[in-house]
Each structure stands twice: as structure tokens, then as C-alpha cells.
Design an enzyme around this catalytic site. Structure first.
Site, PDB file in Angstrom:
ATOM      1  CB  THR A  74      -0.906   0.031   1.239  1.00 50.55           C
ATOM      2  OG1 THR A  74      -0.090   0.145   2.414  1.00 50.55           O
ATOM      3  CG2 THR A  74      -1.743  -1.230   1.335  1.00 50.55           C
ATOM      4  CG  ASP A 104      18.291  -1.960   2.354  1.00 47.20           C
ATOM      5  OD1 ASP A 104      18.022  -2.322   3.513  1.00 47.20           O
ATOM      6  OD2 ASP A 104      17.580  -2.260   1.366  1.00 47.20           O
ATOM      7  CG  ASP A 135      16.126   1.090   1.490  1.00 41.99           C
ATOM      8  OD1 ASP A 135      16.740   1.305   2.554  1.00 41.99           O
ATOM      9  OD2 ASP A 135      14.908   0.835   1.437  1.00 41.99           O
TER      10      ASP A 135
END
Length: 213
Positions: free
Chosen positions: A112, A207, A204
Site C-alpha cells: 500500500t 540499506d 534505499d
């Protein structure tokens, strides 16, 4: 120097832009990414603390007494939006070591793209502090809006959002939800991809900071 409108400030200082370029490179190591993030966050902290109120106090120099400026009011609050926000804390705390620190735990549901809360712990007296919310990436803006919602519910009134990169979609979302919260960033990138990542971006941030996948 910075490019500023009423809601968004892009810090264009050459050192900020140079370090950001090095961070964007896909072959930058985890160690160098962390180091650069700490350095760039310190530089960005100069921008977000530019308008801190000051008052005058009497001090004694080795030569004579004088009136000198000191920061007025309660210590500012730094709020890390976990987990990647922690990467910005170190540099800012080097500049403002007395700042109070809080944490908002949110993760983005991959289906979502909506934020899900899992942790919230902030300093008291937010209504009397400049509150700086930090997260390297302002992508969809959903997590940022949710974090600011939570901070306002806990009394924060004077809030600045600090990020490394922003997407136009995230800036628009924040401006719609929280037009009273200025955004300070090192770059406004082109867009989001289909997965909600900033393009060209740097991948990211969490990360790359923590060496995870």
C-alpha cells in the site's frame, strides 16, 4: 547558498552537493556512505539552525566583561524517523550536542506504501522546542506526514523536516498536509518510480547505511 521558497529549501552549498554526488554512486561502500552522511548532515544542520533565537548574556573574556549572544529557550529536539533517520543524527549532534533526541518508528507497507507505526518515544516539552524531524528520503511523503501528525499530537508546534533527498510527490504531499512545516533538503530529484523510490536517487538509504538488503 540555498534555493528557498516558502516551503522548500534546497541547500546548494558546493560541499553538500559534492558529498551527495559521492553518496549517490552505486559502488560507494557502506563505510564511506555512513561517513559522508554524517558529514553532510552536519552541513545541513547549519541551515536548519540558521534562525534559532538568541539572547544576550554577560560573560568575562580574558580582557574584560562583555555582552555576548547565546541560544535562547529550551534545547532543540531531534526526532529520528526510524530506521534511516538515525544516519542523520550523528552529524547534527556533533553540531548541537545538547539537543534532546526522540524516535518515531514507521515502516512502509510494500503493497500500500502506507506507513505503519511500531515505536514512538520523544522528549517532553515539544511545545517549547524547535523540533527537527530527520529522515534521509522524502519519497511518497506518507511516512513523513504520519510522523509529523504524531509530533503535533504530542505538542510540537515549531517543526522543520530535514532530509537528504526529496521527490516532488513527497514535497507536494507534505505541503498539502503540513503547510506550516518547512522542508530542508540537499536535492529535489526528478520523480518516484513505480515502487515509490526516488529517481535518480541513491537507492534505499537504510540499506546503504546499515549494509542490509
Amino acid at each position: 547558498m540555498s534555493h528557498t521558497d516558502t516551503h522548500l529549501t534546497v541547500v546548494t552549498h558546493p560541499l553538500v552537493q559534492h558529498k551527495l554526488t559521492l553518496m549517490r554512486k552505486s559502488d560507494a561502500s557502506t563505510a564511506s556512505f555512513r561517513r559522508l552522511l554524517r558529514e553532510i548532515s552536519l552541513l545541513l544542520a547549519y541551515e536548519v539552525t540558521r534562525d534559532l533565537p538568541v539572547t544576550m548574556t554577560t560573560i568575562d573574556t580574558p580582557m574584560q566583561p562583555m555582552q555576548a549572544p547565546v541560544i535562547e529557550g529550551k534545547k532543540l529536539a531531534l526526532i529520528s524517523i526510524l530506521r534511516a533517520g538515525n544516519g542523520l543524527l550523528d552529524g547534527i549532534l556533533e553540531l548541537v550536542p545538547s539537543a534532546r533526541v526522540g524516535f518515531v518508528g514507521l515502516y512502509r507497507d510494500p503493497e500500500t506504501l502506507k506507513p505503519v507505526e511500531y515505536y514512538f518515544k520523544v522528549p517532553g516539552g515539544l511545545d517549547e522546542r524547535l523540533t527537527i524531524a530527520v529522515d534521509p528520503m522524502l519519497a511518497t511523503g506518507n511516512s513523513s506526514v504520519a510522523a509529523i501528525d504524531m509530533l503535533k499530537k504530542n505538542g510540537a508546534k515549531d517543526i522543520i523536516f530535514l532530509c537528504l533527498l526529496a521527490a516532488p510527490e513527497g514535497v507536494a504531499r507534505m505541503k498539502e498536509a503540513h503547510p506550516d512545516v518547512p522542508i530542508v533538503t540537499a536535492a529535489l530529484d526528478e520523480r518516484l518510480d513505480d515502487h515509490g523510490y526516488i529517481v535518480p536517487g541513491l537507492g534505499d538509504a537504510g540499506d546503504r547505511i546499515f549494509g542490509t538488503k
